[in-house]
Design a protein around this motif. Structure first.
Motif, PDB file in Angstrom:
ATOM      1  N   GLY B  92     -48.400  13.019  20.825  1.00 55.22           N
ATOM      2  CA  GLY B  92     -47.377  14.035  21.153  1.00 55.22           C
ATOM      3  C   GLY B  92     -47.400  14.619  22.577  1.00 55.22           C
ATOM      4  O   GLY B  92     -47.452  13.527  23.593  1.00 55.22           O
ATOM      5  N   GLY B  93     -47.067  15.835  22.921  1.00 55.15           N
ATOM      6  CA  GLY B  93     -47.182  16.233  24.095  1.00 55.15           C
ATOM      7  C   GLY B  93     -48.446  16.029  24.921  1.00 55.15           C
ATOM      8  O   GLY B  93     -48.378  15.534  26.260  1.00 55.15           O
ATOM      9  N   LEU B  94     -49.387  16.049  24.388  1.00 52.76           N
ATOM     10  CA  LEU B  94     -50.970  16.133  24.933  1.00 52.76           C
ATOM     11  C   LEU B  94     -51.017  14.504  24.996  1.00 52.76           C
ATOM     12  O   LEU B  94     -51.438  14.094  26.099  1.00 52.76           O
ATOM     13  CB  LEU B  94     -52.060  16.661  24.376  1.00 52.76           C
ATOM     14  N   GLY B  95     -50.842  13.732  23.849  1.00 52.20           N
ATOM     15  CA  GLY B  95     -51.440  12.602  23.896  1.00 52.20           C
ATOM     16  C   GLY B  95     -50.502  11.529  24.704  1.00 52.20           C
ATOM     17  O   GLY B  95     -51.157  10.513  25.454  1.00 52.20           O
ATOM     18  N   SER B  96     -49.274  11.639  24.645  1.00 51.12           N
ATOM     19  CA  SER B  96     -48.562  10.604  25.560  1.00 51.12           C
ATOM     20  C   SER B  96     -48.873  10.927  27.163  1.00 51.12           C
ATOM     21  O   SER B  96     -48.753  10.109  27.831  1.00 51.12           O
ATOM     22  CB  SER B  96     -47.177  10.989  25.078  1.00 51.12           C
ATOM     23  N   ILE B 203     -62.755  15.253  23.613  1.00 51.98           N
ATOM     24  CA  ILE B 203     -62.205  16.339  24.538  1.00 51.98           C
ATOM     25  C   ILE B 203     -61.006  16.862  23.713  1.00 51.98           C
ATOM     26  O   ILE B 203     -59.849  16.182  23.415  1.00 51.98           O
ATOM     27  CB  ILE B 203     -61.784  15.701  25.684  1.00 51.98           C
ATOM     28  N   VAL B 204     -60.885  18.108  23.460  1.00 53.29           N
ATOM     29  CA  VAL B 204     -59.820  18.645  22.806  1.00 53.29           C
ATOM     30  C   VAL B 204     -58.924  19.520  23.648  1.00 53.29           C
ATOM     31  O   VAL B 204     -59.288  20.201  24.589  1.00 53.29           O
ATOM     32  CB  VAL B 204     -60.151  19.800  21.436  1.00 53.29           C
ATOM     33  N   GLY B 205     -57.647  19.773  23.191  1.00 54.32           N
ATOM     34  CA  GLY B 205     -56.569  20.880  23.885  1.00 54.32           C
ATOM     35  C   GLY B 205     -56.545  21.876  22.935  1.00 54.32           C
ATOM     36  O   GLY B 205     -56.319  21.873  21.693  1.00 54.32           O
ATOM     37  N   SER B 206     -56.644  23.202  23.422  1.00 57.39           N
ATOM     38  CA  SER B 206     -56.500  24.436  22.624  1.00 57.39           C
ATOM     39  C   SER B 206     -55.852  25.725  23.478  1.00 57.39           C
ATOM     40  O   SER B 206     -56.691  26.110  24.353  1.00 57.39           O
ATOM     41  CB  SER B 206     -57.956  24.928  22.355  1.00 57.39           C
ATOM     42  N   GLY B 207     -54.496  25.726  23.430  1.00 50.94           N
ATOM     43  CA  GLY B 207     -53.855  26.759  24.155  1.00 50.94           C
ATOM     44  C   GLY B 207     -53.062  26.304  25.172  1.00 50.94           C
ATOM     45  O   GLY B 207     -54.177  26.430  26.400  1.00 50.94           O
ATOM     46  N   MET B 208     -52.040  26.120  25.193  1.00 51.92           N
ATOM     47  CA  MET B 208     -51.145  25.637  26.325  1.00 51.92           C
ATOM     48  C   MET B 208     -49.684  26.019  26.134  1.00 51.92           C
ATOM     49  O   MET B 208     -48.637  25.551  26.888  1.00 51.92           O
ATOM     50  CB  MET B 208     -51.503  24.195  26.525  1.00 51.92           C
ATOM     51  N   ALA B 209     -49.476  26.913  25.154  1.00 52.47           N
ATOM     52  CA  ALA B 209     -47.896  27.190  25.010  1.00 52.47           C
ATOM     53  C   ALA B 209     -47.390  28.233  26.105  1.00 52.47           C
ATOM     54  O   ALA B 209     -48.134  28.660  26.820  1.00 52.47           O
ATOM     55  CB  ALA B 209     -47.720  27.782  23.741  1.00 52.47           C
ATOM     56  N   GLY B 210     -45.975  27.988  26.092  1.00 49.93           N
ATOM     57  CA  GLY B 210     -45.437  28.842  27.187  1.00 49.93           C
ATOM     58  C   GLY B 210     -45.424  28.369  28.475  1.00 49.93           C
ATOM     59  O   GLY B 210     -45.477  27.316  28.812  1.00 49.93           O
ATOM     60  N   CYS B 228     -60.170  22.065  26.769  1.00 50.01           N
ATOM     61  CA  CYS B 228     -58.986  22.274  27.594  1.00 50.01           C
ATOM     62  C   CYS B 228     -57.866  23.116  26.987  1.00 50.01           C
ATOM     63  O   CYS B 228     -57.449  22.813  26.097  1.00 50.01           O
ATOM     64  CB  CYS B 228     -58.653  21.009  28.096  1.00 50.01           C
ATOM     65  N   GLY B 229     -57.818  24.077  27.820  1.00 48.35           N
ATOM     66  CA  GLY B 229     -56.598  25.131  27.501  1.00 48.35           C
ATOM     67  C   GLY B 229     -57.072  26.448  27.834  1.00 48.35           C
ATOM     68  O   GLY B 229     -57.990  26.745  28.389  1.00 48.35           O
ATOM     69  N   ASP B 230     -55.966  27.201  27.537  1.00 47.69           N
ATOM     70  CA  ASP B 230     -56.502  28.781  27.910  1.00 47.69           C
ATOM     71  C   ASP B 230     -57.158  29.332  26.433  1.00 47.69           C
ATOM     72  O   ASP B 230     -57.451  30.582  26.968  1.00 47.69           O
ATOM     73  CB  ASP B 230     -55.229  29.503  28.264  1.00 47.69           C
ATOM     74  N   GLU B 231     -57.083  28.625  25.387  1.00 44.50           N
ATOM     75  CA  GLU B 231     -57.793  29.120  24.324  1.00 44.50           C
ATOM     76  C   GLU B 231     -57.118  30.533  23.747  1.00 44.50           C
ATOM     77  O   GLU B 231     -57.687  31.316  22.664  1.00 44.50           O
ATOM     78  CB  GLU B 231     -59.229  29.228  24.128  1.00 44.50           C
ATOM     79  N   VAL B 232     -55.822  30.554  24.187  1.00 43.84           N
ATOM     80  CA  VAL B 232     -55.182  31.999  23.763  1.00 43.84           C
ATOM     81  C   VAL B 232     -53.625  31.475  23.312  1.00 43.84           C
ATOM     82  O   VAL B 232     -53.412  31.959  21.968  1.00 43.84           O
ATOM     83  CB  VAL B 232     -55.117  33.034  24.793  1.00 43.84           C
ATOM     84  N   ALA B 249     -52.556  20.960  30.707  1.00 45.14           N
ATOM     85  CA  ALA B 249     -53.716  20.498  29.818  1.00 45.14           C
ATOM     86  C   ALA B 249     -54.067  19.120  29.489  1.00 45.14           C
ATOM     87  O   ALA B 249     -55.118  18.886  29.464  1.00 45.14           O
ATOM     88  CB  ALA B 249     -53.380  21.429  28.474  1.00 45.14           C
ATOM     89  N   ALA B 250     -52.946  18.466  29.270  1.00 46.86           N
ATOM     90  CA  ALA B 250     -53.170  16.856  29.003  1.00 46.86           C
ATOM     91  C   ALA B 250     -54.188  16.222  30.161  1.00 46.86           C
ATOM     92  O   ALA B 250     -54.897  15.603  30.098  1.00 46.86           O
ATOM     93  CB  ALA B 250     -51.898  16.167  28.723  1.00 46.86           C
TER      94      ALA B 250
END
Lengths: 65, 267
Positions: B92-96, B203-210, B228-232, B249-250
């Motif tokens: 998806g957004g991260l993977g592509s 490597i995981v992505g966690s928190g990147m909305a907005g 990777c992310g803001d975790e929030v 984040a990606a």
């Protein structure tokens, strides 16, 4: 004494991951737990006995990708 | 003295300079890349130097295409990345976006896994095109990556990842990138990889909305797990996922892949 995300926390006999979760009001199912660097899977939380001196990491995963 | 020009070994005289060799080998070249960087001035050469000569606008011959594409990679780096295999769980957004960056740097083999098809609402942040709507994401992404860098071997799996198939499908990878949308799936792959494939970097992505708060997105390490992310910032009604922050984040994830494969770079 144990550490939960680096914060000193009282240890007592019979302490499990599930109890730590309840007492800290961690209710989300989107959590990974590591104890001393090793993953404790969700199905083990009820029975996993936390030892005095353990380092517990609670990692909240955030939706989105 | 021997150097390589467009990936081929060439003998040069000890006193021959970069521009002299360029004029001798490819007189019409108007872009001279010396050890991964465009040469601004003539200079002496050393044994083992890597020179790429390009004429702007010219379609390269198939045998020299890979060398020309890799010309801006630092010598040695490309060879190591070409040996590597990276798995991307979710396209998806991260993977592509991770896949695009890793294909451009020339990772030798990518393993893609996703069960879904491209829908119009993916195009706000995912690397797909209008005409790919309805195609399986792994097939669409594979086709696009082929146009970006045909020297990457892409292995695609139209499958929903589970604790049973993750160790089988992803075990060939040197590094695994988690790129799911749902947090429950993030938990699932972390628990599975850390217990079933111990020692394998994840490597995981966690928190990147907005939007905005670019610098809140960070990479931190917990053993073999990188976050990777803001975790929030959770994706939820009223705060969607948007291209810039998802791509930040990606690319934290893709950049961490390089640091694991190559080691930490000196500033």
């Amino acid at each position: 004494m144990i550490a939960v995300n680096g914060r000193d926390t009282e240890w007592r006999e019979g302490l499990t991951i599930r109890i730590i979760m309840q007492e800290n009001k961690y209710t989300s199912p989107r959590i990974v737990i590591k104890v001393n660097g090793h993953v404790v899977r969700q199905e083990q939380w009820e029975s996993y006995a936390v030892q005095d001196g353990d380092d517990v990491l609670v990692l909240h995963l955030i939706a989105g990708g | 003295m021997r150097i390589t020009i467009n990936e081929r070994p060439v003998e040069v005289k000890p006193d021959e300079t970069l521009y002299q060799v360029a004029a001798r080998v490819k007189p019409d070249a108007d872009l001279i890349i010396w050890n991964g960087f465009p040469a601004a001035a003539d200079q002496p050469l050393s044994e083992g130097d890597e020179v790429v000569l390009i004429r702007r606008g010219e379609q390269p011959a198939p045998h020299e295409l890979e060398a020309l594409m890799a010309a801006r990679h630092t010598p040695g780096v490309h060879a190591r990345l070409k040996q590597a295999c990276v798995a991307i769980a979710g396209c998806g957004g991260l993977g592509s976006n991770v896949a695009f960056s890793l294909a451009r740097v020339g990772i030798g083999r990518l393993i893609l896994a996703d069960y879904d098809v491209v829908v119009p609402s993916n195009l706000n942040r995912q690397q797909y095109f209008l005409e790919q709507i309805g195609q399986y994401k792994v097939d669409a992404l594979r086709a696009t990556l082929e146009r970006v860098n045909p020297f990457v071997r892409v292995e695609s799996h139209r499958v929903e990842l589970t604790p049973e198939n993750i160790p089988v499908l992803l075990s060939g990878a040197d590094v695994i990138v988690e790129a799911f949308d749902r947090a429950e799936m993030k938990v699932l792959i972390i628990e599975t990889v850390l217990t079933r494939l111990p020692g394998r970097p994840l490597i995981v992505g966690s928190g990147m909305a907005g939007y905005g708060r670019s610098n809140a997105i960070q990479t931190r390490r917990e053993g073999d797990l990188y976050i990777c992310g803001d975790e929030v910032s959770e994706a939820r009604p009223g705060r969607g996922l948007m291209a810039p922050r998802v791509a930040i984040a990606a690319n934290h994830q893709a950049n961490q892949v390089l640091e694991i494969l190559l080691g930490e770079e000196q500033p």
